[in-house]
Motif scaffolding. Structure first.
Motif, PDB file in Angstrom:
ATOM      1  N   MET A 180      -7.072  39.921  22.893  1.00 58.32           N
ATOM      2  CA  MET A 180      -7.250  38.596  22.287  1.00 58.32           C
ATOM      3  C   MET A 180      -6.805  38.592  20.840  1.00 58.32           C
ATOM      4  O   MET A 180      -6.412  37.566  20.308  1.00 58.32           O
ATOM      5  CB  MET A 180      -8.709  38.179  22.367  1.00 58.32           C
ATOM      6  CG  MET A 180      -9.075  37.591  23.694  1.00 58.32           C
ATOM      7  SD  MET A 180     -10.679  36.863  23.619  1.00 58.32           S
ATOM      8  CE  MET A 180     -10.407  35.437  22.610  1.00 58.32           C
ATOM      9  N   GLN A 181      -6.913  39.728  20.192  1.00 57.02           N
ATOM     10  CA  GLN A 181      -6.598  39.783  18.768  1.00 57.02           C
ATOM     11  C   GLN A 181      -5.227  40.376  18.527  1.00 57.02           C
ATOM     12  O   GLN A 181      -4.953  40.875  17.450  1.00 57.02           O
ATOM     13  CB  GLN A 181      -7.662  40.604  18.045  1.00 57.02           C
ATOM     14  CG  GLN A 181      -9.033  40.006  18.231  1.00 57.02           C
ATOM     15  CD  GLN A 181     -10.126  40.898  17.725  1.00 57.02           C
ATOM     16  OE1 GLN A 181      -9.917  42.088  17.540  1.00 57.02           O
ATOM     17  NE2 GLN A 181     -11.295  40.338  17.520  1.00 57.02           N
ATOM     18  N   TYR A 199     -17.424  37.496  27.302  1.00 55.40           N
ATOM     19  CA  TYR A 199     -16.703  38.105  26.186  1.00 55.40           C
ATOM     20  C   TYR A 199     -15.563  37.238  25.709  1.00 55.40           C
ATOM     21  O   TYR A 199     -15.212  37.274  24.528  1.00 55.40           O
ATOM     22  CB  TYR A 199     -16.279  39.527  26.544  1.00 55.40           C
ATOM     23  CG  TYR A 199     -17.498  40.368  26.437  1.00 55.40           C
ATOM     24  CD1 TYR A 199     -17.972  40.688  25.181  1.00 55.40           C
ATOM     25  CD2 TYR A 199     -18.265  40.693  27.542  1.00 55.40           C
ATOM     26  CE1 TYR A 199     -19.152  41.358  25.031  1.00 55.40           C
ATOM     27  CE2 TYR A 199     -19.448  41.366  27.403  1.00 55.40           C
ATOM     28  CZ  TYR A 199     -19.888  41.695  26.150  1.00 55.40           C
ATOM     29  OH  TYR A 199     -21.061  42.333  25.985  1.00 55.40           O
ATOM     30  N   TRP A 200     -15.043  36.457  26.586  1.00 52.80           N
ATOM     31  CA  TRP A 200     -14.052  35.477  26.165  1.00 52.80           C
ATOM     32  C   TRP A 200     -14.684  34.528  25.147  1.00 52.80           C
ATOM     33  O   TRP A 200     -14.129  34.253  24.087  1.00 52.80           O
ATOM     34  CB  TRP A 200     -13.540  34.721  27.394  1.00 52.80           C
ATOM     35  CG  TRP A 200     -12.456  33.766  27.127  1.00 52.80           C
ATOM     36  CD1 TRP A 200     -11.517  33.847  26.148  1.00 52.80           C
ATOM     37  CD2 TRP A 200     -12.192  32.567  27.848  1.00 52.80           C
ATOM     38  NE1 TRP A 200     -10.677  32.780  26.219  1.00 52.80           N
ATOM     39  CE2 TRP A 200     -11.061  31.980  27.253  1.00 52.80           C
ATOM     40  CE3 TRP A 200     -12.797  31.938  28.948  1.00 52.80           C
ATOM     41  CZ2 TRP A 200     -10.525  30.784  27.719  1.00 52.80           C
ATOM     42  CZ3 TRP A 200     -12.263  30.764  29.408  1.00 52.80           C
ATOM     43  CH2 TRP A 200     -11.132  30.185  28.793  1.00 52.80           C
ATOM     44  N   VAL A 201     -15.876  34.049  25.502  1.00 52.08           N
ATOM     45  CA  VAL A 201     -16.588  33.175  24.577  1.00 52.08           C
ATOM     46  C   VAL A 201     -16.886  33.921  23.288  1.00 52.08           C
ATOM     47  O   VAL A 201     -16.673  33.421  22.191  1.00 52.08           O
ATOM     48  CB  VAL A 201     -17.903  32.692  25.225  1.00 52.08           C
ATOM     49  CG1 VAL A 201     -18.769  32.005  24.200  1.00 52.08           C
ATOM     50  CG2 VAL A 201     -17.606  31.770  26.377  1.00 52.08           C
ATOM     51  N   ARG A 202     -17.341  35.142  23.456  1.00 51.26           N
ATOM     52  CA  ARG A 202     -17.768  35.892  22.279  1.00 51.26           C
ATOM     53  C   ARG A 202     -16.639  36.062  21.277  1.00 51.26           C
ATOM     54  O   ARG A 202     -16.840  35.912  20.081  1.00 51.26           O
ATOM     55  CB  ARG A 202     -18.268  37.265  22.719  1.00 51.26           C
ATOM     56  CG  ARG A 202     -18.600  38.136  21.546  1.00 51.26           C
ATOM     57  CD  ARG A 202     -19.053  39.504  21.953  1.00 51.26           C
ATOM     58  NE  ARG A 202     -19.431  40.228  20.743  1.00 51.26           N
ATOM     59  CZ  ARG A 202     -19.884  41.453  20.749  1.00 51.26           C
ATOM     60  NH1 ARG A 202     -20.042  42.083  21.879  1.00 51.26           N
ATOM     61  NH2 ARG A 202     -20.192  42.059  19.631  1.00 51.26           N
ATOM     62  N   TRP A 203     -15.467  36.402  21.773  1.00 52.03           N
ATOM     63  CA  TRP A 203     -14.380  36.698  20.845  1.00 52.03           C
ATOM     64  C   TRP A 203     -13.597  35.471  20.444  1.00 52.03           C
ATOM     65  O   TRP A 203     -12.551  35.584  19.840  1.00 52.03           O
ATOM     66  CB  TRP A 203     -13.452  37.767  21.431  1.00 52.03           C
ATOM     67  CG  TRP A 203     -14.139  39.083  21.522  1.00 52.03           C
ATOM     68  CD1 TRP A 203     -14.676  39.632  22.631  1.00 52.03           C
ATOM     69  CD2 TRP A 203     -14.415  39.990  20.453  1.00 52.03           C
ATOM     70  NE1 TRP A 203     -15.269  40.829  22.327  1.00 52.03           N
ATOM     71  CE2 TRP A 203     -15.112  41.075  20.997  1.00 52.03           C
ATOM     72  CE3 TRP A 203     -14.136  39.996  19.086  1.00 52.03           C
ATOM     73  CZ2 TRP A 203     -15.545  42.155  20.238  1.00 52.03           C
ATOM     74  CZ3 TRP A 203     -14.568  41.064  18.327  1.00 52.03           C
ATOM     75  CH2 TRP A 203     -15.261  42.128  18.900  1.00 52.03           C
ATOM     76  N   SER A 204     -14.051  34.287  20.847  1.00 51.08           N
ATOM     77  CA  SER A 204     -13.308  33.132  20.361  1.00 51.08           C
ATOM     78  C   SER A 204     -14.179  32.130  19.620  1.00 51.08           C
ATOM     79  O   SER A 204     -13.647  31.220  19.017  1.00 51.08           O
ATOM     80  CB  SER A 204     -12.565  32.434  21.499  1.00 51.08           C
ATOM     81  OG  SER A 204     -13.402  32.297  22.596  1.00 51.08           O
ATOM     82  N   LEU A 205     -15.470  32.275  19.631  1.00 45.47           N
ATOM     83  CA  LEU A 205     -16.290  31.276  18.949  1.00 45.47           C
ATOM     84  C   LEU A 205     -16.938  31.850  17.710  1.00 45.47           C
ATOM     85  O   LEU A 205     -17.104  33.049  17.560  1.00 45.47           O
ATOM     86  CB  LEU A 205     -17.383  30.761  19.884  1.00 45.47           C
ATOM     87  CG  LEU A 205     -16.929  29.802  20.977  1.00 45.47           C
ATOM     88  CD1 LEU A 205     -18.138  29.218  21.659  1.00 45.47           C
ATOM     89  CD2 LEU A 205     -16.081  28.694  20.400  1.00 45.47           C
ATOM     90  N   LEU A 206     -17.315  30.938  16.823  1.00 47.44           N
ATOM     91  CA  LEU A 206     -18.075  31.332  15.649  1.00 47.44           C
ATOM     92  C   LEU A 206     -19.553  31.245  16.001  1.00 47.44           C
ATOM     93  O   LEU A 206     -19.914  30.991  17.136  1.00 47.44           O
ATOM     94  CB  LEU A 206     -17.727  30.413  14.481  1.00 47.44           C
ATOM     95  CG  LEU A 206     -16.228  30.359  14.173  1.00 47.44           C
ATOM     96  CD1 LEU A 206     -15.950  29.317  13.128  1.00 47.44           C
ATOM     97  CD2 LEU A 206     -15.738  31.708  13.712  1.00 47.44           C
TER      98      LEU A 206
END
Ligand code: SF4
Lengths: 324, 394, 392
Positions: free
Chosen positions: A36-37, A281-288
């Motif tokens: 993702m990064q 983890y998708w949510v985790r790594w894209s939200l504040l």
């Protein structure tokens, strides 16, 4: 005697399976986050970096175990053990395949939810006993958050209970066999309940956007600030195991658990679990991250009323809806 | 719920704030000097009532590197690489500020070509600096183990593009030492403008992604709207400059109002907001990225021909003397007005050299805006002020 | 991973009796060695970093963790708490005010731990090393395993440093090299000290240098003639605003801002503020030793201070106004805090560094230097590596 031995063996097998899966999950997350990064994630330790969590574990084992002088002796040592136990305990009732669950409890769901509710205790114990202000703030936040989100979690779990009329997880899954998943029909009850369950689960396992108890940018490392080596590893493990088992639970409650064509049940359960896990983890790594007061207002202003309405709706559906 | 009024008027921030009651049981939280979110070595002592900050006592100076003393010791020609390290996120503009002060004292007219190149450097540096700010701000909001770090790494990826451009010209990733008295040291290489445009295209094409993670994101808006409101009048008094001042509704930008470099030949569209909160600051900085991209695009093709340096290269630093006199030059850097006050005494060393860092003034707003916020907000507010400790402490 | 059989008298970094017993048991040594290798493998492949990032090098440390270099490839992640880290990367200048904190954080890290000094500042203090506030290299107060030179080192260089650290860990686990010099004197140091600079000889040297610099400064007028023609001083104009007008660069009064009597200073500031100069730009204090003075005025014979004030009218057509006051040593000047909130930190800084007292300042503490510091480093008679600096 024989029975106890068998239970013990089963427990060993299940716990180790969960731990192995957890290590895999950690690797999965690091790779996933890396992609993702636009970086690679671990590549050098083992094929595709697969052994990275293993290396971490060996490293953490060798680290000095520090207990701050002012920390509470007993509680400080107890918290990580309790944390890991609670997280693993919930694995006992997840139905793995038709007729196979580590423990066949009539009130399995209740058991899971109860254990899930207890997981906040070790976190708070850790926060309190570390005698560190960051940890204390983290513990306070965890208490506020977990207790609030317990309510929508329970309400969402009530929907499948009402619809299937059982609290036995294996029974709930069996009723969803052959594609009669609760998230599919009745979708107007199942899907919202599933969504609420997921949200509350994110909050329960302290995942972004609800990870305020460990908010590294504010509280350094939250409750685990003072923990070193293996004690920290237990927390780390518990966190992932908790998420993993909660994903499995969500899969069992709403997505038909082991149900699926062709392949045997366990494969389907694993697949569904990892899809949910990946989603988290998708949510985790894209939200504040939310602020704690916003977090609580979401819970009490939106999730709880919606949960109550859903439970009422489920009751009405069972009473007056079409019989299958 | 505890009713909190945000203090924006002058209450002595050190001694007594409206809310501060020494009798109450307050939790004293030492925040820093080593903390993931203090943007370097900054320490603030937070007095907490629950999670609400009642009083804050900031401490700076943990990175006081005695730059001003060093500048008195070194000859003028040796100073440029030292001041590079002050604002280490925008070294280009540091160099420019100090050399412009020397040029003012010497009465040197910088060649037009050098001024254009300086403008390009300054604007590219602004993009890089704001990108780094956006990344670290996202880290403050979303944590190193979450969405924040994703945005952070994406911003870093784009920032590398600009560092590559600078590396092409100067050979260094940062700390360039490319400005001298009277002009520039390094000329832009052949084909550089095409590279610049390519890099800008990439950055511009990715800006919508950043917007979707920030200004179009509900969580971001909730976390920043109405948080850390700084009123314009107070900001002026504090000497706060740059994007923070413009976010507080003061339409002031030295690029337009006191043009330097080649800005008098350009039309700079100044971004302002009126709310004065963290969201407004973010909006201003994001708009400035867009504006800088536009400016560089308009500049990079038309770099005028001519000499690059009005003065001969300095061979013997000890023989390079500046006539006695005083000068102050302030330029608009990504963080605001970076001023250099030089007192020359006719020798090869300055009698006194004072650097006016925009970050120090921005940081001094902290005791005024923080009380009433929560711990989570404190981190966000600090991040939105964008302090660079190297520059604050010097 | 290669499993190497190892002989018993192979020096090992473990001292546990059980370990020795196991090693001496026939047949077991191979498996013990294998286990040992496994542990070493774990240790080297999971070096978690505690970023002691204070300044510019810290940015390159971040860049090393970012997408292009990506330390995560080799299992290195960044932890915010020292308790869970293995490697402290000291990236940036360490000042005397920060050094005790660095030492504290280092002590909070659990063994086994390593330290990487990243950048010239951490290695030797870079060009700040001779200055009053900077520690000349962190190895004056804590052990360092790997030095990564550069100013700043590229992210790739840091990566290389970490790889070298892995080698070092492997070697030391094989017993090839002592892990760290267990010099008790070194470990006992809790404050940085720079013995090389406080020895008697050196101190005498500094004193001599100070005297010499004082001597040369009195002979300032004997210096080389100016190379450039100084622009003519502008005639003193009537009207306050004209007189104080000091627009940037070309228009700044070359002889220095207009001097106003100390008593009128506050009234002037108030008047300017009322006229729209609402932004405080800067406050600059300067020290003039005996015999030196601002250009244009007749050389002042006695030691004195000058404090220059810069205020700005913002917006289109922005203008800068400047004035200055001249103070005898120890003479206070009225604080501007009641008028300009920003004067607070500015005055504290000038008080700290130059030593000008500001009367009526609500909280006149040091801003930059530690509170127990004595001396005002930006005075002209303060040699930059003066022994008055606390750690020297
Ligand atoms: S070594 Fe250079 S880049 Fe690194 S902190 Fe020191 S001055 Fe900055």
């Amino acid at each position: 005697m024989n029975e106890h031995l068998r239970a013990l063996l089963l427990a060993v097998v299940v716990v180790n399976t969960v731990l192995a899966l957890t290590t895999f999950a950690i690797w999965f997350e690091r790779k996933f986050a890396g992609r993702m990064q636009s970086r690679l994630g671990p590549t050098r330790v083992g094929p595709f970096g697969l052994l990275q969590p293993v290396a971490d574990a060996f490293k953490l084992m060798q680290k000095e175990s520090i207990r701050p002088r002012q920390a509470d002796r007993v509680l400080f040592e107890l918290a990580p053990l309790l944390g890991a136990t609670c997280a693993l305990g919930a694995a006992a009732v997840v139905p793995l395949a038709p007729g196979v669950a580590p423990a066949q409890l009539d009130l399995g769901l209740l058991f899971v939810l109860a254990i899930g509710a207890v997981t906040v205790l070790p976190i708070f114990i850790a926060g309190w006993s570390s005698n560190n202000k960051f940890a204390l703030l983290g513990g306070m936040r965890a208490i506020a958050q977990s207790i609030s989100y317990e309510v929508p979690l329970l309400l969402a779990a009530l929907v499948p209970i009402v619809l299937t009329g059982s609290m036995d997880l294996s029974e709930i899954v069996r009723q969803q066999a052959e594609g009669r998943w609760l998230a599919v029909w009745p979708f107007f009850l199942g899907l919202p309940a599933f969504a609420i369950f997921l949200l509350a689960m994110l909050a329960e396992s302290n995942r972004i956007p609800f990870d305020i108890p460990e908010a590294e940018s504010e509280l350094v490392a939250g409750v685990t600030t003072e923990y070193t080596g293996m004690k920290f590893a237990l927390f780390y493990l518990a966190e992932y195991a908790h998420t993993l088992i909660a994903s499995a639970l969500a899969a069992a409650l709403f997505l038909g658990g082991w149900d699926g064509p062709i392949a045997p049940g366990l494969h389907w359960l694993l697949l569904k679990t990892f899809v949910l896990f990946g989603f988290i983890y998708w949510v985790r790594w894209s939200l504040l991250r939310f602020r704690s007061d916003q977090l609580l207002s979401i819970c009490w202003r939106w999730l709880v009323p919606a949960g109550v309405a859903l439970v009422a709706g489920a009751g009405a559906w069972v009473a007056w809806g079409p019989t299958p | 719920m505890l009713q909190v009024t945000t203090i924006t008027r002058r209450v002595d921030p050190h001694l007594a704030l409206d809310l501060y009651d020494p009798e109450a049981e307050l939790l004293l939280l030492h925040f820093g000097p080593q903390h993931p979110s203090t943007h370097g070595v900054f320490r603030m002592d937070l007095y907490l009532d629950g999670e609400i900050v009642v009083k804050v006592v900031p401490y700076v100076g943990y990175l006081h590197r005695a730059v001003e003393k060093l500048c008195e010791k070194l000859t003028y020609a040796q100073i440029t690489p030292v001041v590079d390290k002050n604002d280490y996120v925008a070294p280009m503009t540091n160099e420019q500020a100090i050399n412009m002060a020397f040029e003012a004292l010497l009465g040197i007219e910088v060649p037009r070509r050098a001024r254009w190149i300086r403008t390009i450097f300054a604007e590219l540096q602004r993009i890089a600096s704001h990108l780094l700010w956006l990344g670290t701000f996202a880290l403050d909001l979303g944590g190193a183990l979450g969405g924040g770090s994703t945005l952070f790494l994406h911003c870093f990826r784009e920032r590398e593009l600009i560092l590559d451009l600078f590396e092409d010209v100067t050979g260094a990733r940062f700390h360039y030492n490319t400005h001298t008295v009277g002009g520039n040291r390094h000329d832009i290489p052949a084909g550089w403008s095409a590279k610049v445009k390519a890099a800008l295209d990439v950055i511009e094409s990715r800006l919508p992604d950043y917007l979707s993670m920030t200004l179009a994101n509900r969580i971001f808006l909730d976390r920043t709207r109405g948080v850390g409101v700084l009123d314009g009048e107070l900001a002026l008094e504090l000497g706060v400059t740059g994007p923070i001042l413009r976010a507080s509704g003061v339409d002031h930008d030295l690029r337009r109002d006191a043009p330097f470099h080649a800005y008098d030949e350009l039309e700079v569209r100044v971004a302002t907001e009126t709310d004065g909160d963290c969201l407004a600051r973010a909006k201003v900085r994001l708009r400035e990225i867009e504006e800088s991209i536009r400016l560089v695009r308009s500049l990079v093709d038309g770099v005028p021909e001519g000499v690059l340096n009005a003065a001969r290269p300095i061979k013997q630093p000890a023989q390079f003397k500046i006539p006695a006199g005083q000068a102050y030059v302030g330029i608009e850097t990504p963080r605001g007005e970076l001023g250099t006050y030089v007192i020359a005494d006719g020798s090869a060393n300055a009698h006194r050299l004072k650097i006016r860092p925009p970050s120090l003034h921005a940081l001094s707003a902290l005791p005024h805006v923080l009380p009433g916020a929560t711990v989570s907000d404190a981190v966000v507010i600090l991040g939105s002020l964008d302090p660079i400790m190297g520059e604050v402490d010097r | 991973m290669a499993v190497r059989p190892r002989t018993v008298d192979d020096g090992s970094s473990f001292e546990h009796p059980l370990y020795t017993t196991l090693l001496n048991t026939p047949g077991l040594s191979v498996s013990v060695a294998a286990l040992d290798d496994l542990l070493t493998w774990g240790l080297t492949n999971s070096l978690w970093v505690f970023p002691m990032a204070t300044s510019c090098c810290g940015i390159e440390l971040m860049a090393a963790a970012a997408s292009r270099v990506d330390l995560d490839r080799m299992g290195t992640i960044v932890r915010g708490t020292p308790r869970q880290a293995d490697v402290m990367v000291v990236a940036g200048t360490i000042t005397v005010k920060m050094a005790p904190r660095v030492k504290l954080l280092w002590d909070q890290m659990p063994e086994p731990k390593w330290c990487i000094a990243m950048g010239s500042c951490a290695i030797s203090g870079d060009f700040y090393r001779e200055l009053y506030s900077v520690v000349p290299g962190i190895d004056t107060f804590m052990p360092v395993d790997v030095y990564v030179p550069g100013c700043p080192p590229n992210p790739e260089a840091l990566m290389h440093g970490l790889l070298r650290l892995q080698e070092k860990v492997r070697a030391s686990r094989r017993g090839e090299q002592v892990v760290r010099d267990p010099n008790p004197a070194l470990l006992a140091i809790t404050k940085p000290s720079v013995p090389r600079l406080v020895d008697a000889e050196r101190t005498a040297e500094i004193a001599a240098a100070q005297e010499e610099s004082a001597a040369t400064s009195t002979a300032a007028e004997a210096r080389a003639p100016l190379e450039f023609e100084a622009p003519a001083a502008r005639p003193a104009d009537e009207g306050l605003e004209r007189r104080l007008h000091a627009d940037d660069a070309a228009h700044f009064p070359r002889e220095g801002p207009a001097l106003v009597p100390v008593e009128q200073h506050l009234a002037l500031a108030r008047q300017l503020k009322a006229e729209g100069f609402r932004q405080l730009v800067s406050i600059v204090a300067s020290h003039w030793p005996a015999g030196r003075g601002r250009q244009g005025a007749e050389p002042a014979e006695s030691e004195h201070f000058e404090v220059a004030y810069l205020v700005r009218r913002v917006g289109a057509g922005s203008r800068l106004a400047a004035w200055a006051v001249r103070l005898a040593p120890g003479e206070p000047v009225a604080s501007l805090v009641p008028l300009y909130a920003g004067a607070d930190w500015q005055e504290r800084e000038q008080y700290d560094l130059v030593g000008v007292p500001f009367a009526g300042h609500p909280d006149l503490r040091r801003l930059m230097m530690p509170e127990n510091y004595s001396g005002h480093p930006l005075r002209r008679d303060f040699a930059s590596d003066s022994p008055a600096a606390p750690w020297r």
